[in-house]
Design a protein around this motif. Structure first.
Motif, mmCIF file in Angstrom:
data_model
loop_
_atom_site.group_PDB
_atom_site.id
_atom_site.type_symbol
_atom_site.label_atom_id
_atom_site.label_comp_id
_atom_site.label_asym_id
_atom_site.label_seq_id
_atom_site.Cartn_x
_atom_site.Cartn_y
_atom_site.Cartn_z
ATOM 1 N N ASP A 49 0.777 -1.143 -0.104
ATOM 2 C CA ASP A 49 -0.021 0.062 -0.047
ATOM 3 C C ASP A 49 0.785 1.296 0.175
ATOM 4 O O ASP A 49 0.441 2.414 -0.413
ATOM 5 C CB ASP A 49 -0.892 -0.063 1.245
ATOM 6 N N PRO A 53 4.764 4.458 -3.755
ATOM 7 C CA PRO A 53 4.361 5.450 -4.356
ATOM 8 C C PRO A 53 3.500 5.382 -5.786
ATOM 9 O O PRO A 53 3.815 4.309 -6.385
ATOM 10 C CB PRO A 53 5.836 6.406 -4.746
ATOM 11 N N PRO A 54 2.481 6.199 -5.937
ATOM 12 C CA PRO A 54 1.689 5.809 -7.316
ATOM 13 C C PRO A 54 2.399 6.172 -8.490
ATOM 14 O O PRO A 54 2.005 5.502 -9.476
ATOM 15 C CB PRO A 54 0.644 6.908 -7.041
ATOM 16 N N SER A 55 3.632 6.718 -8.533
ATOM 17 C CA SER A 55 4.363 6.842 -9.594
ATOM 18 C C SER A 55 4.904 5.514 -10.072
ATOM 19 O O SER A 55 5.562 5.475 -11.428
ATOM 20 C CB SER A 55 5.449 7.809 -9.577
ATOM 21 N N THR A 74 4.912 1.421 -11.051
ATOM 22 C CA THR A 74 4.142 0.434 -11.504
ATOM 23 C C THR A 74 4.088 -0.759 -10.732
ATOM 24 O O THR A 74 5.155 -1.113 -10.320
ATOM 25 C CB THR A 74 4.229 0.054 -13.072
ATOM 26 N N THR A 75 2.972 -1.575 -10.387
ATOM 27 C CA THR A 75 3.058 -2.643 -9.789
ATOM 28 C C THR A 75 2.305 -3.824 -10.214
ATOM 29 O O THR A 75 1.615 -3.500 -11.088
ATOM 30 C CB THR A 75 2.673 -2.671 -8.166
ATOM 31 N N ARG A 99 10.843 7.074 -5.114
ATOM 32 C CA ARG A 99 10.608 8.182 -5.779
ATOM 33 C C ARG A 99 11.658 8.800 -6.648
ATOM 34 O O ARG A 99 11.363 9.628 -7.402
ATOM 35 C CB ARG A 99 10.000 9.375 -5.004
ATOM 36 N N THR A 132 9.192 -0.299 -11.767
ATOM 37 C CA THR A 132 8.223 -1.247 -11.509
ATOM 38 C C THR A 132 8.501 -2.226 -10.279
ATOM 39 O O THR A 132 9.737 -2.171 -9.867
ATOM 40 C CB THR A 132 8.074 -2.328 -12.575
#
Ligand SMILES: Cc1cc2nc3c(=O)[nH]c(=O)nc-3n(C[C@H](O)[C@H](O)[C@H](O)COP(=O)(O)OP(=O)(O)OC[C@H]3O[C@@H](n4cnc5c(N)ncnc54)[C@H](O)[C@@H]3O)c2cc1C
Length: 413
Positions: free
Chosen positions: A141, A144-146, A148-149, A331, A337
Protein backbone atom coordinates in the motif's frame (compact mmCIF):
# COMPACT_ATOMS: atom_id res chain seq x y z
CA UNK A 1 -32.26 -28.53 -10.17
CA UNK A 2 -29.63 -31.02 -11.27
CA UNK A 3 -28.78 -33.83 -8.84
CA UNK A 4 -25.45 -35.67 -8.84
CA UNK A 5 -23.46 -37.65 -6.31
CA UNK A 6 -20.28 -35.56 -6.34
CA UNK A 7 -19.22 -32.20 -7.70
CA UNK A 8 -15.56 -31.46 -8.37
CA UNK A 9 -14.76 -27.74 -8.58
CA UNK A 10 -11.90 -27.09 -11.02
CA UNK A 11 -10.46 -28.89 -14.03
CA UNK A 12 -6.77 -28.49 -13.32
CA UNK A 13 -4.65 -31.58 -12.83
CA UNK A 14 -6.06 -32.16 -9.32
CA UNK A 15 -9.72 -32.04 -10.37
CA UNK A 16 -9.04 -34.30 -13.36
CA UNK A 17 -7.15 -36.84 -11.22
CA UNK A 18 -10.10 -36.87 -8.82
CA UNK A 19 -12.52 -37.35 -11.69
CA UNK A 20 -10.56 -40.41 -12.80
CA UNK A 21 -10.67 -41.83 -9.24
CA UNK A 22 -14.42 -41.24 -8.96
CA UNK A 23 -15.02 -42.92 -12.32
CA UNK A 24 -12.93 -45.91 -11.19
CA UNK A 25 -15.30 -46.21 -8.22
CA UNK A 26 -18.43 -45.71 -10.35
CA UNK A 27 -19.29 -42.52 -8.50
CA UNK A 28 -21.51 -40.30 -10.59
CA UNK A 29 -20.01 -36.79 -10.74
CA UNK A 30 -19.47 -33.61 -12.71
CA UNK A 31 -16.38 -31.35 -12.90
CA UNK A 32 -17.28 -27.66 -12.95
CA UNK A 33 -14.68 -25.40 -14.53
CA UNK A 34 -15.00 -21.62 -14.87
CA UNK A 35 -12.73 -21.51 -17.96
CA UNK A 36 -11.37 -24.38 -20.00
CA UNK A 37 -9.44 -27.45 -18.84
CA UNK A 38 -6.07 -26.28 -17.42
CA UNK A 39 -7.45 -22.77 -17.10
CA UNK A 40 -4.82 -21.62 -14.58
CA UNK A 41 -2.00 -22.62 -16.91
CA UNK A 42 -3.74 -20.88 -19.82
CA UNK A 43 -4.61 -17.62 -18.09
CA UNK A 44 -2.53 -17.15 -14.94
CA UNK A 45 1.02 -18.20 -15.91
CA UNK A 46 3.56 -16.30 -17.99
CA UNK A 47 4.11 -17.93 -21.41
CA UNK A 48 7.85 -18.60 -21.05
CA UNK A 49 7.36 -20.52 -17.79
CA UNK A 50 8.63 -24.07 -17.76
CA UNK A 51 7.81 -26.58 -15.05
CA UNK A 52 10.65 -26.94 -12.57
CA UNK A 53 9.76 -30.60 -12.11
CA UNK A 54 11.20 -32.86 -14.83
CA UNK A 55 8.99 -34.41 -17.50
CA UNK A 56 9.30 -37.95 -16.12
CA UNK A 57 7.66 -36.69 -12.92
CA UNK A 58 4.61 -35.23 -14.67
CA UNK A 59 2.50 -38.29 -14.10
CA UNK A 60 -1.16 -38.62 -13.18
CA UNK A 61 -3.37 -41.62 -12.41
CA UNK A 62 -3.34 -43.75 -15.59
CA UNK A 63 -0.88 -41.45 -17.35
CA UNK A 64 2.93 -41.52 -17.45
CA UNK A 65 5.15 -39.22 -19.49
CA UNK A 66 5.79 -41.00 -22.79
CA UNK A 67 7.67 -38.31 -24.74
CA UNK A 68 11.28 -38.44 -25.87
CA UNK A 69 12.67 -35.97 -23.32
CA UNK A 70 12.02 -37.38 -19.84
CA UNK A 71 14.76 -35.20 -18.32
CA UNK A 72 13.42 -31.99 -19.89
CA UNK A 73 11.05 -29.41 -18.44
CA UNK A 74 7.64 -28.78 -19.93
CA UNK A 75 6.80 -25.32 -21.24
CA UNK A 76 3.45 -24.06 -20.07
CA UNK A 77 1.85 -24.69 -23.50
CA UNK A 78 2.75 -28.39 -23.20
CA UNK A 79 1.25 -28.53 -19.71
CA UNK A 80 -2.01 -27.29 -21.23
CA UNK A 81 -1.82 -29.92 -23.99
CA UNK A 82 -0.98 -32.68 -21.50
CA UNK A 83 -3.92 -31.82 -19.23
CA UNK A 84 -6.33 -31.41 -22.14
CA UNK A 85 -5.37 -34.85 -23.44
CA UNK A 86 -5.62 -36.27 -19.94
CA UNK A 87 -9.18 -34.94 -19.58
CA UNK A 88 -10.05 -36.84 -22.78
CA UNK A 89 -8.14 -39.95 -21.70
CA UNK A 90 -10.07 -40.25 -18.44
CA UNK A 91 -13.28 -39.07 -20.10
CA UNK A 92 -13.77 -36.47 -17.39
CA UNK A 93 -17.33 -35.03 -17.35
CA UNK A 94 -16.13 -31.41 -17.42
CA UNK A 95 -18.58 -28.54 -17.78
CA UNK A 96 -16.47 -25.65 -19.02
CA UNK A 97 -17.33 -21.94 -18.70
CA UNK A 98 -19.14 -22.80 -15.48
CA UNK A 99 -18.17 -20.70 -12.47
CA UNK A 100 -19.10 -21.97 -9.04
CA UNK A 101 -20.48 -18.96 -7.22
CA UNK A 102 -21.52 -20.53 -3.92
CA UNK A 103 -21.47 -23.88 -2.17
CA UNK A 104 -23.80 -24.25 0.82
CA UNK A 105 -24.37 -27.15 3.19
CA UNK A 106 -27.96 -28.43 3.10
CA UNK A 107 -29.56 -31.54 4.55
CA UNK A 108 -28.19 -34.63 2.79
CA UNK A 109 -25.32 -32.76 1.15
CA UNK A 110 -24.55 -29.53 -0.64
CA UNK A 111 -26.23 -27.00 -2.88
CA UNK A 112 -23.99 -25.55 -5.55
CA UNK A 113 -24.77 -22.45 -7.54
CA UNK A 114 -22.84 -22.53 -10.80
CA UNK A 115 -23.52 -19.73 -13.26
CA UNK A 116 -27.32 -19.46 -13.01
CA UNK A 117 -27.91 -23.17 -12.27
CA UNK A 118 -28.48 -24.90 -8.97
CA UNK A 119 -27.02 -28.36 -8.37
CA UNK A 120 -27.41 -30.76 -5.48
CA UNK A 121 -24.60 -33.17 -4.55
CA UNK A 122 -23.81 -35.41 -1.61
CA UNK A 123 -20.11 -34.61 -1.79
CA UNK A 124 -18.00 -31.71 -3.07
CA UNK A 125 -14.31 -31.82 -3.92
CA UNK A 126 -12.62 -28.41 -3.96
CA UNK A 127 -9.90 -28.62 -6.61
CA UNK A 128 -9.93 -24.95 -7.52
CA UNK A 129 -6.20 -24.44 -7.07
CA UNK A 130 -3.74 -23.21 -4.47
CA UNK A 131 -2.35 -20.36 -6.52
CA UNK A 132 -5.26 -18.36 -7.92
CA UNK A 133 -4.60 -15.10 -6.08
CA UNK A 134 -1.34 -13.26 -5.42
CA UNK A 135 -0.18 -13.08 -1.80
CA UNK A 136 0.86 -9.44 -1.53
CA UNK A 137 2.28 -8.03 1.71
CA UNK A 138 0.58 -5.07 3.39
CA UNK A 139 3.62 -2.89 2.68
CA UNK A 140 2.43 -2.77 -0.96
CA UNK A 141 0.00 0.00 0.00
CA UNK A 142 2.95 2.34 0.59
CA UNK A 143 4.46 2.03 -2.91
CA UNK A 144 4.38 5.55 -4.46
CA UNK A 145 1.70 5.87 -7.18
CA UNK A 146 4.36 6.78 -9.76
CA UNK A 147 5.69 3.19 -9.56
CA UNK A 148 3.94 0.44 -11.53
CA UNK A 149 3.16 -2.70 -9.54
CA UNK A 150 2.51 -6.13 -11.01
CA UNK A 151 2.13 -9.72 -9.83
CA UNK A 152 3.17 -12.97 -11.53
CA UNK A 153 -0.50 -13.73 -12.27
CA UNK A 154 -0.66 -10.84 -14.75
CA UNK A 155 3.02 -10.68 -15.78
CA UNK A 156 3.53 -11.96 -19.31
CA UNK A 157 6.92 -10.65 -20.51
CA UNK A 158 9.31 -7.77 -19.81
CA UNK A 159 7.95 -5.76 -22.77
CA UNK A 160 4.84 -5.14 -20.68
CA UNK A 161 6.85 -3.16 -18.09
CA UNK A 162 7.79 0.52 -18.36
CA UNK A 163 11.44 1.28 -19.06
CA UNK A 164 13.62 1.57 -15.98
CA UNK A 165 14.65 -0.40 -12.94
CA UNK A 166 12.57 -3.23 -11.50
CA UNK A 167 12.38 -4.27 -7.86
CA UNK A 168 11.44 -7.95 -7.67
CA UNK A 169 10.24 -8.76 -4.16
CA UNK A 170 10.65 -12.45 -3.30
CA UNK A 171 13.37 -14.87 -4.35
CA UNK A 172 11.66 -18.22 -4.67
CA UNK A 173 11.16 -20.06 -7.98
CA UNK A 174 8.98 -17.31 -9.47
CA UNK A 175 11.09 -14.39 -8.22
CA UNK A 176 14.42 -15.70 -9.45
CA UNK A 177 13.01 -16.75 -12.84
CA UNK A 178 11.39 -13.38 -13.46
CA UNK A 179 14.38 -11.41 -12.10
CA UNK A 180 16.59 -13.31 -14.55
CA UNK A 181 14.22 -12.75 -17.49
CA UNK A 182 13.66 -9.06 -16.78
CA UNK A 183 17.39 -8.47 -16.29
CA UNK A 184 18.08 -10.07 -19.69
CA UNK A 185 15.65 -7.57 -21.25
CA UNK A 186 18.10 -4.81 -20.30
CA UNK A 187 16.28 -3.44 -17.25
CA UNK A 188 18.33 -3.10 -14.06
CA UNK A 189 16.91 -5.53 -11.50
CA UNK A 190 17.06 -5.43 -7.71
CA UNK A 191 15.98 -8.65 -6.01
CA UNK A 192 14.70 -8.53 -2.44
CA UNK A 193 15.51 -11.80 -0.66
CA UNK A 194 13.93 -13.10 2.53
CA UNK A 195 13.70 -16.68 3.72
CA UNK A 196 14.29 -18.97 0.75
CA UNK A 197 15.00 -22.57 -0.21
CA UNK A 198 18.26 -23.09 -2.09
CA UNK A 199 18.69 -26.32 -4.06
CA UNK A 200 20.99 -27.17 -6.98
CA UNK A 201 19.31 -28.17 -10.26
CA UNK A 202 21.48 -31.30 -10.44
CA UNK A 203 23.59 -33.12 -7.90
CA UNK A 204 25.98 -36.00 -8.58
CA UNK A 205 24.69 -36.24 -12.14
CA UNK A 206 21.00 -36.51 -11.23
CA UNK A 207 18.20 -33.98 -11.20
CA UNK A 208 17.40 -32.70 -7.72
CA UNK A 209 13.82 -34.04 -8.01
CA UNK A 210 15.28 -37.52 -8.54
CA UNK A 211 17.02 -37.07 -5.18
CA UNK A 212 13.96 -35.59 -3.47
CA UNK A 213 11.89 -38.56 -4.62
CA UNK A 214 14.51 -41.31 -4.18
CA UNK A 215 15.43 -40.32 -0.64
CA UNK A 216 11.77 -40.51 0.35
CA UNK A 217 11.53 -36.83 1.25
CA UNK A 218 8.59 -36.14 -1.07
CA UNK A 219 6.73 -39.15 0.34
CA UNK A 220 6.81 -37.83 3.92
CA UNK A 221 3.25 -37.83 5.23
CA UNK A 222 1.54 -34.70 6.50
CA UNK A 223 0.76 -36.30 9.86
CA UNK A 224 4.43 -37.18 10.41
CA UNK A 225 5.82 -33.70 9.75
CA UNK A 226 6.81 -31.85 12.93
CA UNK A 227 5.81 -28.34 11.89
CA UNK A 228 3.08 -28.88 9.33
CA UNK A 229 2.01 -25.24 9.14
CA UNK A 230 5.56 -24.24 8.33
CA UNK A 231 5.92 -27.04 5.77
CA UNK A 232 2.73 -25.90 4.06
CA UNK A 233 3.98 -22.33 3.80
CA UNK A 234 7.56 -23.10 2.77
CA UNK A 235 8.64 -21.04 -0.26
CA UNK A 236 9.21 -22.91 -3.51
CA UNK A 237 12.85 -23.87 -4.20
CA UNK A 238 15.10 -21.52 -6.18
CA UNK A 239 14.98 -23.60 -9.35
CA UNK A 240 14.19 -23.04 -13.00
CA UNK A 241 13.19 -25.55 -15.63
CA UNK A 242 16.50 -25.46 -17.44
CA UNK A 243 18.67 -28.46 -18.22
CA UNK A 244 22.40 -28.89 -17.98
CA UNK A 245 24.70 -27.12 -15.61
CA UNK A 246 22.71 -23.90 -15.33
CA UNK A 247 22.46 -22.93 -11.70
CA UNK A 248 19.99 -20.25 -10.72
CA UNK A 249 21.13 -19.54 -7.22
CA UNK A 250 21.80 -16.07 -5.85
CA UNK A 251 25.51 -16.32 -6.73
CA UNK A 252 24.58 -16.86 -10.38
CA UNK A 253 22.14 -13.96 -10.34
CA UNK A 254 24.75 -11.68 -8.73
CA UNK A 255 27.25 -12.70 -11.42
CA UNK A 256 24.71 -11.66 -14.06
CA UNK A 257 24.54 -8.19 -12.51
CA UNK A 258 21.32 -8.47 -10.51
CA UNK A 259 21.52 -6.51 -7.27
CA UNK A 260 20.58 -8.59 -4.22
CA UNK A 261 19.08 -6.86 -1.16
CA UNK A 262 17.46 -8.11 2.06
CA UNK A 263 13.82 -8.75 2.83
CA UNK A 264 11.55 -5.76 2.20
CA UNK A 265 10.42 -4.62 5.64
CA UNK A 266 8.78 -1.23 5.25
CA UNK A 267 8.23 1.60 2.82
CA UNK A 268 8.28 4.96 4.58
CA UNK A 269 7.70 8.15 2.60
CA UNK A 270 8.48 6.27 -0.59
CA UNK A 271 11.74 4.82 0.74
CA UNK A 272 11.91 1.01 0.75
CA UNK A 273 13.77 -0.40 3.74
CA UNK A 274 15.41 -3.80 3.55
CA UNK A 275 16.36 -6.12 6.38
CA UNK A 276 20.02 -6.22 7.36
CA UNK A 277 19.83 -9.97 7.91
CA UNK A 278 20.38 -10.94 4.27
CA UNK A 279 23.62 -12.76 5.13
CA UNK A 280 21.81 -14.77 7.82
CA UNK A 281 18.96 -15.71 5.48
CA UNK A 282 21.49 -16.91 2.90
CA UNK A 283 23.58 -18.80 5.48
CA UNK A 284 20.45 -20.57 6.70
CA UNK A 285 19.45 -21.55 3.15
CA UNK A 286 22.98 -22.86 2.50
CA UNK A 287 22.87 -24.85 5.73
CA UNK A 288 19.53 -26.43 4.86
CA UNK A 289 20.67 -27.26 1.34
CA UNK A 290 23.76 -28.98 2.73
CA UNK A 291 21.63 -30.83 5.26
CA UNK A 292 19.58 -32.27 2.41
CA UNK A 293 22.71 -33.11 0.38
CA UNK A 294 24.06 -34.97 3.44
CA UNK A 295 20.82 -36.95 3.55
CA UNK A 296 21.13 -37.65 -0.17
CA UNK A 297 24.73 -38.89 0.24
CA UNK A 298 23.77 -41.13 3.16
CA UNK A 299 20.90 -42.57 1.17
CA UNK A 300 23.17 -43.19 -1.86
CA UNK A 301 25.71 -45.01 0.32
CA UNK A 302 23.05 -47.09 2.06
CA UNK A 303 21.56 -47.97 -1.34
CA UNK A 304 24.97 -49.07 -2.68
CA UNK A 305 24.93 -46.41 -5.40
CA UNK A 306 28.20 -44.63 -4.64
CA UNK A 307 30.08 -46.47 -7.40
CA UNK A 308 27.44 -45.59 -9.98
CA UNK A 309 27.23 -41.89 -9.17
CA UNK A 310 29.83 -39.12 -9.44
CA UNK A 311 31.47 -38.28 -6.08
CA UNK A 312 29.70 -36.14 -3.56
CA UNK A 313 30.63 -32.46 -3.39
CA UNK A 314 29.34 -29.18 -2.01
CA UNK A 315 28.40 -25.90 -3.69
CA UNK A 316 30.00 -22.52 -3.01
CA UNK A 317 28.30 -20.70 -0.13
CA UNK A 318 26.10 -17.77 -1.09
CA UNK A 319 28.23 -14.70 -1.34
CA UNK A 320 26.55 -11.60 0.06
CA UNK A 321 27.87 -8.17 -0.87
CA UNK A 322 28.41 -6.33 2.45
CA UNK A 323 27.61 -3.07 0.62
CA UNK A 324 24.13 -4.31 -0.27
CA UNK A 325 21.87 -1.26 0.26
CA UNK A 326 19.43 -1.17 3.14
CA UNK A 327 17.30 1.53 1.55
CA UNK A 328 16.06 2.43 -1.89
CA UNK A 329 14.15 5.61 -2.70
CA UNK A 330 11.26 4.52 -4.90
CA UNK A 331 10.48 8.18 -5.77
CA UNK A 332 13.86 8.85 -7.35
CA UNK A 333 12.92 7.30 -10.70
CA UNK A 334 15.49 4.51 -10.46
CA UNK A 335 12.76 1.95 -9.85
CA UNK A 336 9.75 2.16 -12.18
CA UNK A 337 8.19 -1.24 -11.40
CA UNK A 338 7.73 -3.38 -8.31
CA UNK A 339 6.95 -7.04 -9.04
CA UNK A 340 5.42 -8.90 -6.10
CA UNK A 341 6.83 -12.43 -6.33
CA UNK A 342 5.74 -12.98 -2.76
CA UNK A 343 3.68 -16.11 -3.29
CA UNK A 344 0.16 -17.16 -4.10
CA UNK A 345 -2.98 -18.10 -2.21
CA UNK A 346 -6.15 -19.99 -3.00
CA UNK A 347 -9.52 -18.35 -3.56
CA UNK A 348 -12.22 -20.17 -1.61
CA UNK A 349 -14.40 -17.08 -1.18
CA UNK A 350 -17.30 -18.89 -2.88
CA UNK A 351 -17.48 -21.51 -0.09
CA UNK A 352 -20.45 -20.41 2.00
CA UNK A 353 -19.63 -22.87 4.80
CA UNK A 354 -17.74 -21.91 8.00
CA UNK A 355 -14.69 -24.07 7.34
CA UNK A 356 -11.94 -21.46 7.18
CA UNK A 357 -9.60 -20.47 9.97
CA UNK A 358 -8.64 -16.97 11.16
CA UNK A 359 -6.13 -16.63 8.34
CA UNK A 360 -8.69 -17.64 5.72
CA UNK A 361 -7.22 -21.10 5.11
CA UNK A 362 -9.50 -24.07 4.73
CA UNK A 363 -9.32 -26.30 7.84
CA UNK A 364 -8.76 -29.88 6.74
CA UNK A 365 -7.11 -33.09 7.82
CA UNK A 366 -5.20 -34.40 4.82
CA UNK A 367 -7.88 -33.04 2.47
CA UNK A 368 -10.87 -34.19 4.55
CA UNK A 369 -12.86 -31.21 5.81
CA UNK A 370 -14.01 -32.59 9.16
CA UNK A 371 -16.35 -29.65 9.89
CA UNK A 372 -18.41 -30.35 6.78
CA UNK A 373 -18.73 -34.11 6.17
CA UNK A 374 -18.68 -34.82 2.44
CA UNK A 375 -16.44 -31.83 1.66
CA UNK A 376 -12.89 -32.45 0.44
CA UNK A 377 -9.99 -30.33 -0.80
CA UNK A 378 -7.25 -31.35 -3.18
CA UNK A 379 -4.22 -29.63 -4.74
CA UNK A 380 -2.95 -27.78 -1.64
CA UNK A 381 0.73 -27.78 -0.64
CA UNK A 382 1.71 -30.75 1.57
CA UNK A 383 -1.95 -31.86 1.64
CA UNK A 384 -1.14 -35.51 2.43
CA UNK A 385 2.56 -35.75 1.58
CA UNK A 386 5.27 -33.31 0.57
CA UNK A 387 4.62 -34.42 -3.03
CA UNK A 388 1.11 -32.92 -2.83
CA UNK A 389 2.70 -29.57 -3.71
CA UNK A 390 3.52 -30.93 -7.17
CA UNK A 391 1.47 -32.34 -10.02
CA UNK A 392 2.40 -35.99 -9.46
CA UNK A 393 1.30 -35.78 -5.80
CA UNK A 394 -2.34 -35.68 -6.91
CA UNK A 395 -2.05 -39.39 -7.76
CA UNK A 396 -1.94 -40.75 -4.22
CA UNK A 397 -3.89 -37.84 -2.74
CA UNK A 398 -6.86 -38.33 -5.06
CA UNK A 399 -6.82 -42.07 -4.38
CA UNK A 400 -6.94 -41.62 -0.61
CA UNK A 401 -9.66 -38.95 -0.79
CA UNK A 402 -11.76 -40.92 -3.28
CA UNK A 403 -11.60 -43.91 -0.90
CA UNK A 404 -12.68 -41.69 1.98
CA UNK A 405 -15.48 -40.17 -0.10
CA UNK A 406 -16.66 -43.63 -1.17
CA UNK A 407 -16.79 -44.82 2.46
CA UNK A 408 -18.62 -41.64 3.41
CA UNK A 409 -21.29 -42.27 0.76
CA UNK A 410 -21.63 -45.92 1.85
CA UNK A 411 -22.03 -44.92 5.49
CA UNK A 412 -24.88 -42.57 4.54
CA UNK A 413 -26.73 -45.08 2.41
C1 LIG B 1 4.15 -20.25 -11.12
C2 LIG B 1 3.89 -21.67 -10.75
C3 LIG B 1 4.74 -22.66 -11.18
C4 LIG B 1 4.51 -24.00 -10.84
N1 LIG B 1 5.38 -24.95 -11.27
C5 LIG B 1 5.15 -26.24 -10.97
C6 LIG B 1 6.03 -27.26 -11.43
O1 LIG B 1 7.04 -27.01 -12.06
N2 LIG B 1 5.72 -28.55 -11.14
C7 LIG B 1 4.62 -28.88 -10.40
O2 LIG B 1 4.39 -30.06 -10.19
N3 LIG B 1 3.81 -27.93 -9.92
C8 LIG B 1 4.04 -26.63 -10.20
N4 LIG B 1 3.21 -25.66 -9.70
C9 LIG B 1 2.22 -26.02 -8.66
C10 LIG B 1 0.96 -26.68 -9.10
O3 LIG B 1 1.11 -27.59 -10.15
C11 LIG B 1 -0.08 -25.70 -9.45
O4 LIG B 1 -0.40 -24.95 -8.32
C12 LIG B 1 -1.29 -26.38 -10.03
O5 LIG B 1 -1.81 -25.53 -11.00
C13 LIG B 1 -2.34 -26.75 -9.03
O6 LIG B 1 -3.23 -27.59 -9.71
P1 LIG B 1 -4.71 -27.64 -9.32
O7 LIG B 1 -5.39 -28.55 -10.28
O8 LIG B 1 -4.84 -27.91 -7.87
O9 LIG B 1 -5.17 -26.14 -9.52
P2 LIG B 1 -5.28 -25.28 -10.84
O10 LIG B 1 -4.38 -25.73 -11.91
O11 LIG B 1 -5.21 -23.87 -10.42
O12 LIG B 1 -6.76 -25.64 -11.32
C14 LIG B 1 -7.89 -25.17 -10.63
C15 LIG B 1 -8.98 -24.95 -11.62
O13 LIG B 1 -10.13 -24.55 -10.91
C16 LIG B 1 -10.81 -23.55 -11.64
N5 LIG B 1 -11.61 -22.78 -10.71
C17 LIG B 1 -11.17 -21.99 -9.69
N6 LIG B 1 -12.21 -21.44 -9.06
C18 LIG B 1 -13.33 -21.89 -9.66
C19 LIG B 1 -14.72 -21.68 -9.46
N7 LIG B 1 -15.17 -20.89 -8.48
N8 LIG B 1 -15.59 -22.30 -10.29
C20 LIG B 1 -15.16 -23.12 -11.27
N9 LIG B 1 -13.84 -23.33 -11.52
C21 LIG B 1 -12.95 -22.74 -10.72
C22 LIG B 1 -9.68 -22.77 -12.29
O14 LIG B 1 -10.13 -22.09 -13.42
C23 LIG B 1 -8.68 -23.86 -12.62
O15 LIG B 1 -8.83 -24.39 -13.91
C24 LIG B 1 3.40 -24.33 -10.05
C25 LIG B 1 2.53 -23.32 -9.61
C26 LIG B 1 2.77 -22.02 -9.96
C27 LIG B 1 1.83 -20.97 -9.49
Amino acid sequence: MMQTTAVVVGAGHAGLAMSRRLTERSIDHVVLERGEVANSWRTQRWPSLRLLTPNWQTRLPGHDYAGDDPGGFMPVADVVTTLTRYARLVDAPVRTATTVRTVRAVSQGFEIQANDDLLRARAVVVASGACNLPAIPGVADAVPPSVTTITPLTYRDPGQLPDGGVLVVGASATGIQLADQIHRSGRPVTLSVGEHVRLPRTYRGRDIFWWLESTGLLAERYDEIDDLTRARHLPSPQLTGTCGATITDLNALTALGIRIVGRLGRITDGVAQFSGSLANACALADLKMNRFLNRADEWATASGLDDQLPPSHRFAPTCVDPRSPLELDLRSGGITTVLWATGFRPDHSWLDIPVRDRTGHLRHDGGVVADAPGLYVLGMPVLRTRASTYIHGAGTDSEALADHLNSFLSSRR
